[in-house]
Design an enzyme around this catalytic site. Structure first.
Site, PDB file in Angstrom:
ATOM      1  N   LYS A 131       0.754  -1.129  -0.126  1.00  0.00           N
ATOM      2  CA  LYS A 131      -0.030   0.213  -0.136  1.00  0.00           C
ATOM      3  C   LYS A 131       1.078   1.259   0.001  1.00  0.00           C
ATOM      4  O   LYS A 131       1.841   1.312   0.515  1.00  0.00           O
ATOM      5  CB  LYS A 131      -1.050   0.101   1.305  1.00  0.00           C
ATOM      6  CG  LYS A 131      -0.211   0.317   2.490  1.00  0.00           C
ATOM      7  CD  LYS A 131      -0.274   1.630   2.912  1.00  0.00           C
ATOM      8  CE  LYS A 131       0.706   2.303   3.871  1.00  0.00           C
ATOM      9  NZ  LYS A 131       1.952   1.815   4.467  1.00  0.00           N
TER      10      LYS A 131
ATOM     11  N   GLU B 202       0.936  -5.577  13.117  1.00  0.00           N
ATOM     12  CA  GLU B 202       1.368  -4.230  12.794  1.00  0.00           C
ATOM     13  C   GLU B 202       1.917  -3.699  14.208  1.00  0.00           C
ATOM     14  O   GLU B 202       3.033  -2.746  14.488  1.00  0.00           O
ATOM     15  CB  GLU B 202       0.353  -3.374  12.348  1.00  0.00           C
ATOM     16  CG  GLU B 202       0.200  -3.066  10.830  1.00  0.00           C
ATOM     17  CD  GLU B 202       1.210  -1.887  10.264  1.00  0.00           C
ATOM     18  OE1 GLU B 202       2.231  -2.353   9.750  1.00  0.00           O
ATOM     19  OE2 GLU B 202       0.706  -0.985  10.355  1.00  0.00           O
TER      20      GLU B 202
ATOM     21  N   ASP C 268      -2.858   0.696   7.550  1.00  0.00           N
ATOM     22  CA  ASP C 268      -2.375   0.058   6.708  1.00  0.00           C
ATOM     23  C   ASP C 268      -2.817  -1.344   6.610  1.00  0.00           C
ATOM     24  O   ASP C 268      -2.860  -2.042   5.242  1.00  0.00           O
ATOM     25  CB  ASP C 268      -0.695  -0.267   7.162  1.00  0.00           C
ATOM     26  CG  ASP C 268       0.300   0.981   7.313  1.00  0.00           C
ATOM     27  OD1 ASP C 268      -0.109   1.956   6.629  1.00  0.00           O
ATOM     28  OD2 ASP C 268       1.545   0.872   7.644  1.00  0.00           O
TER      29      ASP C 268
HETATM   30  O1  PMV Z   1       5.812   3.731   7.276  1.00  0.00           O
HETATM   31  P1  PMV Z   1       4.356   3.061   7.116  1.00  0.00           P
HETATM   32  O2  PMV Z   1       4.046   2.637   5.457  1.00  0.00           O
HETATM   33  O3  PMV Z   1       4.080   1.907   7.945  1.00  0.00           O
HETATM   34  O4  PMV Z   1       3.337   4.072   7.432  1.00  0.00           O
HETATM   35  C1  PMV Z   1       3.087   4.730   8.273  1.00  0.00           C
HETATM   36  C2  PMV Z   1       1.918   5.657   8.546  1.00  0.00           C
HETATM   37  C3  PMV Z   1       1.713   6.843   9.993  1.00  0.00           C
HETATM   38  O5  PMV Z   1       0.631   7.367   9.551  1.00  0.00           O
HETATM   39  C4  PMV Z   1       3.168   7.436  10.007  1.00  0.00           C
HETATM   40  C5  PMV Z   1       1.649   5.727  11.110  1.00  0.00           C
HETATM   41  C6  PMV Z   1       0.511   5.194  10.951  1.00  0.00           C
HETATM   42  O6  PMV Z   1       0.129   4.094  12.059  1.00  0.00           O
HETATM   43  O7  PMV Z   1      -0.782   5.538  10.470  1.00  0.00           O
END
Ligand code: PMV
Length: 344
Positions: free
Chosen positions: A13, A141, A152
């Site tokens: 994603k 997660e 996510d």
């Molecule tokens: O880095 P990623 O793809 O796991 O995305 C994190 C997104 C945040 O908004 C920074 C944290 C969250 O849990 O939504």
């Protein structure tokens, strides 16, 4: 016990807009990528359960009997909403991992062990149920990220394009197919630390940071509105608006303190090729996305990809809005995926 090989996949994603702001109750727009992770679950009669994650070089195996002997009462009874930091500490003990391990390899093994022990114990892995998959994915997660928003796991479970706010999910109807470059700067970062840093900045400068989060919220909403209009009839102006939103959000994310020199370089390289980019996810390195307008010609795309590879970045050309978690038959898999799985 599985009687035959089960092949499943889930999409990667990207967050179009709203990362970090979503942790503070604002809207995020997230889309499923046409880049998938495949899982082959294969029954064995050797009394062992193995975990093989070739992308991050993890290969481990445990005796099923010894896992059954573990005292896992601390995990509760299959309650997919109950994971705490204490559980994670205990799991590290059970796995024989150092207390302070935070590297992705250890965390991936911990997430697997947690899900394996919890799901096998509660024996609920009997039906395909997206709600349940989403809940468990959220717990996975949490092992890795601490306090994730839930966006996510939701987008990888349901696919497509989702609007997410405080646990409330709605799918965007008929989102346009957007072509993007997904670029991995290969700079490692901890989402947990970056989210905590944004929180500290918000507490230190509430008058400055809260309006940034409100503005990011407005960007997500405007993007949702534009994507809705594009479903009916996409115009060049729509793409220009999407690019403006990308630029503004990237500046906001820098102001939140989640930028990185590698991401600045990524943006500069794509700007030089007339394209617009922003970080996606936690920032601090990690990945960025670049919008590929339909009018961008093939040689320009190729030149951009070469320039990004020249910076040492990995670069994939893909599109957004892919299906969510899916089960496959071996015959329906791409030859390249089949080959990848066979080589394990
Ligand atoms: O880095 P990623 O793809 O796991 O995305 C994190 C997104 C945040 O908004 C920074 C944290 C969250 O849990 O939504």
């Amino acid at each position: 016990m599985l009687s035959e090989v089960l092949l499943v996949s889930a999409p990667g994603k990207v967050i179009l807009h709203g990362e970090h702001a979503v942790v503070h109750g604002k809207v995020a727009l997230a889309v499923a990528l046409n880049l998938r992770t495949f899982l082959r679950l294969q029954p064995h009669s050797n009394g062992r359960v193995g975990l093989n994650l070739p992308n991050i070089g993890v290969r481990r195996a445990w005796d099923v009997a010894s896992l059954q002997l573990l005292d896992t009462s601390f995990l509760g009874h299959g309650d997919s909403a109950a994971l705490t930091a204490k559980h994670v500490e205990k799991l590290k003990e059970v796995a024989g991992f150092p207390k302070d391990c935070v590297d992705p390899e250890h965390l991936a093994v911990l997430a697997f062990l947690y899900l394996y022990l919890s799901i096998c114990q509660s024996q609920r892995w009997t039906e395909e149920n997206l709600e349940l998959i989403n809940k468990w994915a959220f717990q996975g997660e949490r092992v890795i990220h601490g306090n994730p928003s839930g966006v996510d796991n939701a987008v990888s479970t349901w696919g497509g394009a989702l609007r997410y706010q405080q646990g409330k999910i709605s799918s965007l109807k008929r989102p346009p197919v957007l072509k993007i470059l997904l670029i991995n700067t290969k700079v490692p970062r901890s989402t947990k630390v970056l989210v905590a840093n944004v929180r500290s900045r918000l507490l230190k400068f509430p008058e400055i940071v809260a309006p940034l989060l409100t503005s990011i919220d407005a960007i997500s909403l405007e993007c949702e509105r534009v994507l809705g209009e594009m479903a009916a009839a996409p115009t060049p102006e729509h793409y220009l608006t999407l690019e403006e939103l990308i630029d503004m959000n990237q500046h906001h994310l820098n102001a939140l303190g989640v930028g990185h020199a590698s991401l600045d370089q990524l943006c500069q390289v794509t700007t030089a090729h007339g394209l617009h980019s922003k970080l996606t996810g936690a920032g601090g390195g990690g990945c960025g996305i670049t919008l590929l307008r339909p009018d961008v010609e093939r040689p320009a795309v190729e030149a951009t990809k070469r320039a990004l590879s020249g910076c040492g970045f990995d670069c994939w050309e893909t599109s957004v809005g892919a299906p969510g978690v899916s089960v496959h038959t071996a015959a329906s898999l791409d030859a390249s995926v089949q080959q990848g799985l066979d080589s394990l």
